[in-house]
Design an enzyme around this catalytic site. Structure first.
Site, PDB file in Angstrom:
ATOM      1  N   HIS A  75       0.846  -1.205   0.000  1.00 17.24           N
ATOM      2  CA  HIS A  75       0.000   0.000   0.000  1.00 17.24           C
ATOM      3  C   HIS A  75       0.873   1.243   0.000  1.00 17.24           C
ATOM      4  CE1 HIS A  75      -4.235  -1.508   1.150  1.00 17.24           C
ATOM      5  NE2 HIS A  75      -3.587  -2.454   0.507  1.00 17.24           N
ATOM      6  N   TYR A 204      -9.189   5.661   7.700  1.00 16.90           N
ATOM      7  CA  TYR A 204      -9.346   5.966   9.125  1.00 16.90           C
ATOM      8  C   TYR A 204     -10.332   7.132   9.194  1.00 16.90           C
ATOM      9  CZ  TYR A 204      -5.019   3.332  10.163  1.00 16.90           C
ATOM     10  OH  TYR A 204      -4.059   2.349  10.306  1.00 16.90           O
ATOM     11  N   LYS A 300       0.868  -0.407  15.050  1.00 18.63           N
ATOM     12  CA  LYS A 300       2.264  -0.540  15.458  1.00 18.63           C
ATOM     13  C   LYS A 300       2.585  -1.771  16.316  1.00 18.63           C
ATOM     14  CE  LYS A 300       4.165   2.734  13.346  1.00 18.63           C
ATOM     15  NZ  LYS A 300       3.802   2.074  12.083  1.00 18.63           N
ATOM     16  N   TYR A 388       4.241   6.097  10.180  1.00 19.70           N
ATOM     17  CA  TYR A 388       3.341   5.007   9.775  1.00 19.70           C
ATOM     18  C   TYR A 388       4.111   3.897   9.055  1.00 19.70           C
ATOM     19  CZ  TYR A 388      -1.092   2.837   8.543  1.00 19.70           C
ATOM     20  OH  TYR A 388      -2.155   1.956   8.438  1.00 19.70           O
TER      21      TYR A 388
HETATM   22  P1  RFL Z   1       0.881 -12.423  21.372  1.00 16.55           P
HETATM   23  O1  RFL Z   1       0.384 -12.442  19.969  1.00 16.55           O
HETATM   24  O2  RFL Z   1      -0.062 -12.027  22.449  1.00 16.55           O
HETATM   25  O3  RFL Z   1       1.461 -13.869  21.662  1.00 16.55           O
HETATM   26  C1  RFL Z   1       1.837 -14.279  22.960  1.00 16.55           C
HETATM   27  C2  RFL Z   1       1.677 -15.771  23.049  1.00 16.55           C
HETATM   28  O4  RFL Z   1       2.070 -16.204  24.356  1.00 16.55           O
HETATM   29  C3  RFL Z   1       1.148 -17.164  24.827  1.00 16.55           C
HETATM   30  N1  RFL Z   1       1.186 -17.187  26.317  1.00 16.55           N
HETATM   31  C4  RFL Z   1       1.837 -18.125  27.011  1.00 16.55           C
HETATM   32  N2  RFL Z   1       2.530 -19.197  26.648  1.00 16.55           N
HETATM   33  C5  RFL Z   1       3.072 -19.959  27.622  1.00 16.55           C
HETATM   34  N3  RFL Z   1       2.930 -19.685  28.948  1.00 16.55           N
HETATM   35  C6  RFL Z   1       2.241 -18.621  29.360  1.00 16.55           C
HETATM   36  N4  RFL Z   1       2.112 -18.348  30.670  1.00 16.55           N
HETATM   37  C7  RFL Z   1       1.664 -17.768  28.381  1.00 16.55           C
HETATM   38  N5  RFL Z   1       0.922 -16.656  28.425  1.00 16.55           N
HETATM   39  C8  RFL Z   1       0.647 -16.307  27.171  1.00 16.55           C
HETATM   40  C9  RFL Z   1      -0.197 -16.705  24.257  1.00 16.55           C
HETATM   41  O5  RFL Z   1      -1.123 -17.780  24.197  1.00 16.55           O
HETATM   42  C10 RFL Z   1       0.221 -16.184  22.888  1.00 16.55           C
HETATM   43  O6  RFL Z   1       0.138 -17.194  21.888  1.00 16.55           O
HETATM   44  O7  RFL Z   1       2.163 -11.479  21.527  1.00 16.55           O
HETATM   45  P2  RFL Z   1       3.355 -11.202  20.484  1.00 16.55           P
HETATM   46  O8  RFL Z   1       3.857 -12.486  19.880  1.00 16.55           O
HETATM   47  O9  RFL Z   1       4.282 -10.293  21.171  1.00 16.55           O
HETATM   48  O10 RFL Z   1       2.650 -10.436  19.260  1.00 16.55           O
HETATM   49  C11 RFL Z   1       2.095  -9.161  19.435  1.00 16.55           C
HETATM   50  C12 RFL Z   1       0.938  -8.938  18.474  1.00 16.55           C
HETATM   51  O11 RFL Z   1       0.038 -10.020  18.583  1.00 16.55           O
HETATM   52  C13 RFL Z   1       0.211  -7.608  18.741  1.00 16.55           C
HETATM   53  O12 RFL Z   1       1.138  -6.580  19.038  1.00 16.55           O
HETATM   54  C14 RFL Z   1      -0.624  -7.144  17.544  1.00 16.55           C
HETATM   55  O13 RFL Z   1      -1.640  -8.053  17.257  1.00 16.55           O
HETATM   56  C15 RFL Z   1      -1.240  -5.753  17.805  1.00 16.55           C
HETATM   57  N6  RFL Z   1      -2.132  -5.308  16.721  1.00 16.55           N
HETATM   58  C16 RFL Z   1      -1.620  -4.760  15.568  1.00 16.55           C
HETATM   59  N7  RFL Z   1      -0.287  -4.659  15.399  1.00 16.55           N
HETATM   60  C17 RFL Z   1       0.234  -4.149  14.229  1.00 16.55           C
HETATM   61  O14 RFL Z   1       1.459  -4.049  14.111  1.00 16.55           O
HETATM   62  N8  RFL Z   1      -0.595  -3.754  13.188  1.00 16.55           N
HETATM   63  C18 RFL Z   1      -1.948  -3.836  13.278  1.00 16.55           C
HETATM   64  O15 RFL Z   1      -2.619  -3.527  12.301  1.00 16.55           O
HETATM   65  C19 RFL Z   1      -2.522  -4.320  14.514  1.00 16.55           C
HETATM   66  N9  RFL Z   1      -3.841  -4.430  14.666  1.00 16.55           N
HETATM   67  C20 RFL Z   1      -3.529  -5.425  16.866  1.00 16.55           C
HETATM   68  C21 RFL Z   1      -4.371  -4.962  15.814  1.00 16.55           C
HETATM   69  C22 RFL Z   1      -4.097  -6.001  18.007  1.00 16.55           C
HETATM   70  C23 RFL Z   1      -5.467  -6.098  18.128  1.00 16.55           C
HETATM   71  N10 RFL Z   1      -5.984  -6.705  19.313  1.00 16.55           N
HETATM   72  C24 RFL Z   1      -7.042  -7.636  19.338  1.00 16.55           C
HETATM   73  C25 RFL Z   1      -5.305  -6.529  20.551  1.00 16.55           C
HETATM   74  C26 RFL Z   1      -5.733  -5.055  15.913  1.00 16.55           C
HETATM   75  C27 RFL Z   1      -6.307  -5.594  17.087  1.00 16.55           C
HETATM   76  C28 RFL Z   1      -7.806  -5.636  17.154  1.00 16.55           C
HETATM   77  C1  PHB Z   2      -6.300  -4.244  10.680  1.00  9.86           C
HETATM   78  O1  PHB Z   2      -6.418  -4.443   9.458  1.00  9.86           O
HETATM   79  O2  PHB Z   2      -6.635  -5.109  11.496  1.00  9.86           O
HETATM   80  C2  PHB Z   2      -5.774  -2.959  11.163  1.00  9.86           C
HETATM   81  C3  PHB Z   2      -5.295  -2.043  10.247  1.00  9.86           C
HETATM   82  C4  PHB Z   2      -4.796  -0.820  10.683  1.00  9.86           C
HETATM   83  C5  PHB Z   2      -4.804  -0.533  12.030  1.00  9.86           C
HETATM   84  C6  PHB Z   2      -5.264  -1.458  12.955  1.00  9.86           C
HETATM   85  C7  PHB Z   2      -5.748  -2.680  12.522  1.00  9.86           C
HETATM   86  O3  PHB Z   2      -4.355   0.679  12.438  1.00  9.86           O
END
Ligand code: RFL
Ligand code: PHB
Length: 393
Positions: A75, A204, A300, A388
């Site tokens: 993108h 957004y 992020k 970004y």
């Molecule tokens: P995770 O993905 O939470 O994985 C951690 C893993 O550890 C396990 N765990 C354990 N395992 C063993 N023993 C224990 N005691 C444990 N406790 C926990 C868990 O089961 C899990 O599998 O962390 P990690 O790997 O650091 O990854 C981080 C990302 O998942 C997170 O930062 C992103 O998803 C955030 N996020 C976004 N990030 C972006 O860069 N771009 C995005 O567009 C974006 N959109 C989002 C998001 C997060 C969202 N939510 C739901 C919080 C959109 C949403 C809606």
């Molecule tokens: C997503 O596609 O899940 C998404 C995209 C941009 C954001 C957050 C989440 O800033």
């Protein structure tokens, strides 16, 4: 008790843990990943969708870039909608030709699991009661239960990649750990639907009724979010109510042109800014959501996890392959410097685009001025674009 030893124990099999495991294994460094959930559960989480260049490069370096390069979408910009206008942020034009990649976290995780399987990576799922021991010694170990048996793994280092609710950060004594937190008075209700995206690029939207975001995974799969009060429950939102509310917050031509359909996932995520310092305690290194959380507005979270893994991999490989500890010693400071800048950006973008329930008339005018400044200044747009696409590692 069953015992084994390895060089690095990685707690958490999310994207951070799997990416580090893959990089270490390819560098000849033995490691074991311990994951609390099943693989299907981890793959069922619908989260990030936007990858910075740094993340994309790291996936390629880890030998897992093939499907991402084929199926991901580059993108060059995104849109901000406010007061009936739709303005574009030209990422490529403002940030030295840099772009972002739209490729879902689910796919990233799937690719990493496939690569780990292909190399015979050691990943233990459904572990319970993970506990970290003797972190301040050079002989730390981890214990856990698996199907009723207790196991022990001795290692040189332990990496806490177990997310915000994991055990690793909590294993650092309270008098060492400093935690900084900002909780926002709203959440995001997210919906995934098998419909074509509302637009070719992300939108957004800032609106009096609350923030909205149109995103996507591919040409047939859309991802949408709306700001909701924290008291709302996802199950109380029917698909019809969601689409109606989303459309009210979007410019009329976007709303009229978009296709809706049944949701295949619907969840509410609270928004939070959080940083834990330091990211190292003795033999334990924290990475990703275990150490920091950003509100998702700047996309992020996963990208910050990737820069942590980049720094940590450099440190661990220098230690094991060259006997040089300088990078490892500097890990916490280096990672945190980038983390705080991403925290600032995510907080700013969240403040710019959301409705805050306790906002005063002055706050609202300042927010409006911030948006108007953004679209009247090339410098402001370049600053947004620079952040970004991701600050350099
Ligand atoms: P995770 O993905 O939470 O994985 C951690 C893993 O550890 C396990 N765990 C354990 N395992 C063993 N023993 C224990 N005691 C444990 N406790 C926990 C868990 O089961 C899990 O599998 O962390 P990690 O790997 O650091 O990854 C981080 C990302 O998942 C997170 O930062 C992103 O998803 C955030 N996020 C976004 N990030 C972006 O860069 N771009 C995005 O567009 C974006 N959109 C989002 C998001 C997060 C969202 N939510 C739901 C919080 C959109 C949403 C809606
Ligand atoms: C997503 O596609 O899940 C998404 C995209 C941009 C954001 C957050 C989440 O800033």
């Amino acid at each position: 008790m069953q015992s084994q030893s390895t060089q690095v124990v990685i707690v958490g099999g999310g994207p951070s843990g799997l990416l580090l495991s893959q990089l270490l294994h390819r560098a000849g460094i033995d490691n074991v990943v311990l994951e609390r959930q099943t693989r299907d559960y981890v793959l069922g989480r619908i989260r990030a969708g936007v990858l910075e260049n740094g993340f994309v490069d790291l996936m390629r370096r880890a030998g897992v870039g093939e499907r991402m390069d084929r199926d991901g979408h580059e993108h060059h910009g995104f849109h901000i909608a406010y007061q009936g206008r739709l303005d574009r942020i030209d990422l490529a034009g403002s940030a030295d030709g840099q772009t972002v990649m739209v490729y879902g976290q689910t796919e990233v995780t799937r690719d990493l699991y496939a690569a780990r399987d292909a190399m015979g990576g050691k990943i233990v799922h459904e572990v319970a009661d993970v506990a970290l021991h003797d972190l301040k010694t050079d002989r730390p170990y981890v214990t856990y239960d698996l199907h009723g048996d207790t196991h022990r793994i001795d290692s040189t280092f332990i990496v806490g990649a177990d997310g915000f609710h994991g055990v690793s950060r909590k294993s650092i004594p309270a008098d060492v750990l400093r935690e900084y937190e900002k909780v926002y008075p709203f959440g995001w209700l997210g919906v995934l639907s098998e419909t074509p995206p509302a637009a070719a690029e992300l939108i957004y939207a800032q609106h009096d009724r609350g923030f909205a975001l149109c995103s996507m995974r591919n040409a047939k799969l859309s991802r949408y979010y709306i700001q909701v009060p924290l008291t709302d429950r996802a199950e109380d939102w029917s698909d019809e109510a969601f689409w109606e509310e989303l459309k009210r917050r979007l410019p009329v031509d976007v709303a009229e042109g978009m296709q809706t359909g049944p949701s295949i996932e619907k969840t509410i995520a609270p928004l939070r800014s959080f940083v834990a310092e330091p990211m190292r305690y003795g033999a334990l290194f924290l990475a990703g959501d275990a150490a920091h959380i950003v509100p998702p507005t700047g996309a992020k979270g996963l990208n910050l996890a990737a820069s942590d893994i980049h720094y940590l991999f450099e440190g661990l490989s220098d230690h094991f392959l060259r006997g040089d500890d300088e990078a490892l010693e500097g890990y916490s400071e280096k990672a945190l410097a980038r983390v705080w800048k991403a925290e600032r950006f995510s907080w700013w973008m969240t403040s710019l685009l959301h409705q805050f329930p306790d906002a005063s008339p002055a706050d609202l005018r300042l927010q409006q001025a911030d948006l108007e400044y953004l679209f009247s200044s090339d410098a402001a747009q370049a600053s947004l674009a620079e952040n970004y696409v991701g600050l350099p590692y």
